[in-house]
Design a protein around this motif. Structure first.
Motif, mmCIF file in Angstrom:
data_model
loop_
_atom_site.group_PDB
_atom_site.id
_atom_site.type_symbol
_atom_site.label_atom_id
_atom_site.label_comp_id
_atom_site.label_asym_id
_atom_site.label_seq_id
_atom_site.Cartn_x
_atom_site.Cartn_y
_atom_site.Cartn_z
ATOM 1 N N UNK A 1 -7.058 5.126 -10.489
ATOM 2 C CA UNK A 1 -6.227 4.060 -9.928
ATOM 3 C C UNK A 1 -6.600 2.703 -10.500
ATOM 4 N N UNK A 2 -7.887 2.441 -10.590
ATOM 5 C CA UNK A 2 -8.343 1.145 -11.099
ATOM 6 C C UNK A 2 -8.181 1.063 -12.612
ATOM 7 N N UNK A 3 -8.560 2.105 -13.325
ATOM 8 C CA UNK A 3 -8.467 2.131 -14.784
ATOM 9 C C UNK A 3 -7.040 2.053 -15.285
ATOM 10 N N UNK A 4 -6.112 2.570 -14.510
ATOM 11 C CA UNK A 4 -4.697 2.543 -14.891
ATOM 12 C C UNK A 4 -3.953 1.367 -14.260
ATOM 13 N N UNK A 5 -4.682 0.517 -13.567
ATOM 14 C CA UNK A 5 -4.115 -0.660 -12.891
ATOM 15 C C UNK A 5 -3.025 -0.276 -11.891
ATOM 16 N N UNK A 6 -3.178 0.870 -11.254
ATOM 17 C CA UNK A 6 -2.234 1.299 -10.218
ATOM 18 C C UNK A 6 -2.548 0.580 -8.916
ATOM 19 N N UNK A 7 -3.833 0.484 -8.606
ATOM 20 C CA UNK A 7 -4.283 -0.145 -7.368
ATOM 21 C C UNK A 7 -5.357 -1.166 -7.701
ATOM 22 N N UNK A 8 -5.235 -2.365 -7.121
ATOM 23 C CA UNK A 8 -6.269 -3.387 -7.304
ATOM 24 C C UNK A 8 -7.174 -3.403 -6.071
ATOM 25 N N UNK A 9 -8.061 -4.365 -5.995
ATOM 26 C CA UNK A 9 -9.031 -4.394 -4.894
ATOM 27 C C UNK A 9 -8.352 -4.559 -3.533
ATOM 28 N N UNK A 10 -7.293 -5.308 -3.464
ATOM 29 C CA UNK A 10 -6.554 -5.456 -2.214
ATOM 30 C C UNK A 10 -5.858 -4.147 -1.860
ATOM 31 N N UNK A 11 -5.330 -3.478 -2.860
ATOM 32 C CA UNK A 11 -4.682 -2.192 -2.647
ATOM 33 C C UNK A 11 -5.634 -1.135 -2.138
ATOM 34 N N UNK A 12 -6.887 -1.209 -2.574
ATOM 35 C CA UNK A 12 -7.895 -0.257 -2.090
ATOM 36 C C UNK A 12 -8.044 -0.393 -0.577
ATOM 37 N N UNK A 13 -8.006 -1.624 -0.083
ATOM 38 C CA UNK A 13 -8.117 -1.833 1.362
ATOM 39 C C UNK A 13 -6.920 -1.222 2.093
ATOM 40 N N UNK A 14 -5.735 -1.342 1.509
ATOM 41 C CA UNK A 14 -4.536 -0.738 2.084
ATOM 42 C C UNK A 14 -4.652 0.796 2.071
#
Length: 83
Positions: free
Chosen positions: A29-42
């Motif tokens: 998710x992070x390496x492919x820029x699917x989810x950022x740090x805010x998205x991880x919280x979601x």
């Protein structure tokens, strides 16, 4: 692999806007820029609400949350009482 379908549907709907064709079980998710740090919280919020688990700060690591397969393994451990 029992959690993959539900988690994948959430990720596709909330972060890929319905276009999950390129998302595989091992896609970072992070390496492919699917989810950022805010998205991880979601994502964590979704996992906690959906599966009734509590995810501690020290568990917020890529080994647990950076792909569908990592999440599946993590949830299996959490829900089977292992840490």
């Amino acid at each position: 692999m029992e959690y993959l379908k539900t988690v994948k549907e959430f990720v596709v709907e909330h972060f890929l806007y319905g276009d999950g064709d390129q998302l595989t079980e091992g896609t970072s998710f992070l390496g492919s820029a699917i989810i950022d740090s805010t998205g991880i919280l979601e994502l964590v919020s979704f996992l906690e609400e959906t599966y009734g688990v509590s995810i501690d700060g020290e568990e917020l690591v890529p080994e647990n949350l950076d792909s569908l397969i990592n999440i599946d393994r993590f949830l299996q451990k959490k829900l089977n009482g292992k840490k």
